[in-house]
Design a protein around this motif. Structure first.
Motif, PDB file in Angstrom:
ATOM      1  N   PHE A 125     -38.771  48.314  -4.279  1.00 25.32           N
ATOM      2  CA  PHE A 125     -39.654  48.285  -5.456  1.00 25.32           C
ATOM      3  C   PHE A 125     -40.552  49.520  -5.290  1.00 25.32           C
ATOM      4  O   PHE A 125     -41.709  49.429  -4.926  1.00 25.32           O
ATOM      5  N   TYR A 165     -40.087  43.795 -16.109  1.00 22.02           N
ATOM      6  CA  TYR A 165     -41.085  43.395 -15.103  1.00 22.02           C
ATOM      7  C   TYR A 165     -42.467  43.564 -15.730  1.00 22.02           C
ATOM      8  O   TYR A 165     -42.886  44.682 -16.027  1.00 22.02           O
ATOM      9  N   GLU A 209     -46.250  43.502 -15.129  1.00 27.08           N
ATOM     10  CA  GLU A 209     -47.070  43.724 -13.924  1.00 27.08           C
ATOM     11  C   GLU A 209     -48.557  43.727 -14.283  1.00 27.08           C
ATOM     12  O   GLU A 209     -49.001  44.554 -15.081  1.00 27.08           O
ATOM     13  N   SER A 254     -51.240  44.685  -8.391  1.00 32.54           N
ATOM     14  CA  SER A 254     -51.443  43.947  -7.148  1.00 32.54           C
ATOM     15  C   SER A 254     -52.925  43.593  -7.007  1.00 32.54           C
ATOM     16  O   SER A 254     -53.785  44.438  -7.187  1.00 32.54           O
ATOM     17  N   GLY A 255     -53.177  42.318  -6.719  1.00 31.96           N
ATOM     18  CA  GLY A 255     -54.561  41.873  -6.578  1.00 31.96           C
ATOM     19  C   GLY A 255     -55.280  41.708  -7.913  1.00 31.96           C
ATOM     20  O   GLY A 255     -56.519  41.697  -7.960  1.00 31.96           O
ATOM     21  N   GLY A 301     -45.467  39.632 -12.068  1.00 35.00           N
ATOM     22  CA  GLY A 301     -46.233  39.669 -10.826  1.00 35.00           C
ATOM     23  C   GLY A 301     -47.639  40.177 -11.062  1.00 35.00           C
ATOM     24  O   GLY A 301     -47.970  40.682 -12.136  1.00 35.00           O
ATOM     25  N   GLY A 302     -48.444  40.018 -10.017  1.00 34.29           N
ATOM     26  CA  GLY A 302     -49.824  40.510 -10.059  1.00 34.29           C
ATOM     27  C   GLY A 302     -50.818  39.379 -10.176  1.00 34.29           C
ATOM     28  O   GLY A 302     -50.912  38.728 -11.217  1.00 34.29           O
ATOM     29  N   GLY A 303     -51.532  39.107  -9.076  1.00 35.28           N
ATOM     30  CA  GLY A 303     -52.635  38.143  -9.114  1.00 35.28           C
ATOM     31  C   GLY A 303     -52.234  36.682  -9.050  1.00 35.28           C
ATOM     32  O   GLY A 303     -53.059  35.807  -9.268  1.00 35.28           O
ATOM     33  N   MET A 326     -44.938  37.741  -5.580  1.00 35.54           N
ATOM     34  CA  MET A 326     -46.231  37.513  -4.927  1.00 35.54           C
ATOM     35  C   MET A 326     -46.334  38.425  -3.712  1.00 35.54           C
ATOM     36  O   MET A 326     -45.396  38.491  -2.910  1.00 35.54           O
ATOM     37  N   GLY A 327     -47.459  39.115  -3.595  1.00 32.29           N
ATOM     38  CA  GLY A 327     -47.644  40.004  -2.446  1.00 32.29           C
ATOM     39  C   GLY A 327     -48.940  39.745  -1.716  1.00 32.29           C
ATOM     40  O   GLY A 327     -48.956  39.266  -0.583  1.00 32.29           O
ATOM     41  N   THR A 328     -50.041  40.029  -2.392  1.00 37.81           N
ATOM     42  CA  THR A 328     -51.371  39.980  -1.769  1.00 37.81           C
ATOM     43  C   THR A 328     -51.641  38.644  -1.092  1.00 37.81           C
ATOM     44  O   THR A 328     -52.211  38.609  -0.002  1.00 37.81           O
TER      45      THR A 328
HETATM   46  C1  1GP Z   1     -47.602  43.842  -7.380  1.00 39.21           C
HETATM   47  O1  1GP Z   1     -46.662  42.241  -8.831  1.00 39.21           O
HETATM   48  C2  1GP Z   1     -46.891  42.541  -7.507  1.00 39.21           C
HETATM   49  O2  1GP Z   1     -46.782  44.893  -7.720  1.00 39.21           O
HETATM   50  C3  1GP Z   1     -47.566  41.452  -6.730  1.00 39.21           C
HETATM   51  O3  1GP Z   1     -48.944  41.340  -6.997  1.00 39.21           O
HETATM   52  O4  1GP Z   1     -50.033  41.495  -4.766  1.00 39.21           O
HETATM   53  O5  1GP Z   1     -51.226  40.436  -6.692  1.00 39.21           O
HETATM   54  O6  1GP Z   1     -49.302  39.280  -5.612  1.00 39.21           O
HETATM   55  P1  1GP Z   1     -49.914  40.593  -5.970  1.00 39.21           P
END
Ligand code: 1GP
Length: 234
Positions: free
Chosen positions: A77, A172, A174, A177-178, A202-204, A224-226
């Motif tokens: 990614f 996607y 978006e 992130s965070g 994704g995101g948050g 999910m990342g953060t």
């Molecule tokens: C970021 O969509 C991803 O590119 C994941 O977001 O880190 O907020 O989970 P988070």
């Protein structure tokens, strides 16, 4: 035979919900790979690897460590053309179609071709749409593009459809992130209703309730990342 995209299509056809856990190579320690893989949910279907700014060669090291320890498909990614690693299974070939910066619509993509021709990765054309998540995201900063406000649902739907009509295989959405505010259920439902290709969001996203609502609204694959980076740091 490469068929990671077909796996996604099949899951969507069977209404199976997918979950990708995103690893930012800059924040990942290879010697913690086993512990990390134990910490992620059992229903994880994919590992994504990438970030907005990543040290040269760190993507390769991260992907190798992950591939050595799991059977889960590993998708790149990439935030830029340097984040390509031959050990991965597939690459989300992103085009930031919400923005108007040619570098992230086609420039980085052209720069990645020499490497992609050398290695064997399944390439999945992906329309990447940045939506306002209530704070300035790294994508916004690095790509120098504005996110689409969450209330501009019509624009978001039309952008997603323009992506589909241009041949993208995935959309996607978006929030960054965070993100403080994940992509709304209203947006997810409207985009899902309009497009015929799988939808990634994704995101948050942090809580099980947020996950459930996003899936119910129509997400095929959540990213999910953060949340998992934080768990590791605690
Ligand atoms: C970021 O969509 C991803 O590119 C994941 O977001 O880190 O907020 O989970 P988070």
């Amino acid at each position: 035979m490469l068929n990671f995209y077909r796996h996604i299509e099949t899951a969507v056809a069977e209404n199976k919900k997918l979950l990708a856990i995103l690893i930012d190579p800059d924040k990942f320690e290879e010697n913690g790979t086993e512990a990390f893989l134990k910490s992620i949910p059992e229903n994880t279907s994919h590992i994504f690897v990438g970030g907005s700014t990543v040290e040269i060669n760190k993507t390769e090291k991260t992907v190798k460590a992950i591939k050595d320890s799991t059977q889960l498909p590993v998708f790149l990614f990439p935030g830029n053309h340097n984040q390509i690693a031959g050990d991965a299974d597939a690459i989300l070939f992103l085009s930031l179609i919400s923005g108007r910066n040619p570098e992230y619509l086609i420039g980085q993509q052209v720069k990645s071709v020499a490497k992609l021709r050398e290695i064997k990765l399944e390439i999945i054309p992906t329309g990447y749409i940045l939506i306002d998540g209530g704070n300035e995201s790294a994508v916004q900063r690095v790509s120098n593009t504005e996110p689409i406000p969450q209330n501009e649902i019509h624009t978001i739907v039309n952008t997603a459809l323009a992506g589909q009509y241009s041949g993208k295989k995935l959309i996607y959405l978006e929030a960054g992130s965070g993100a403080k505010i994940p992509v709304s259920e209203e947006i997810i439902a409207a985009v899902k209703k309009a497009i015929d290709i799988p939808l990634i969001v994704g995101g948050g996203i942090c809580t099980p309730l947020q996950q459930l609502k996003a899936y119910e609204a129509g997400v095929d694959m959540l990213v999910m990342g953060t949340h998992f980076e934080k768990m590791k740091a605690d």
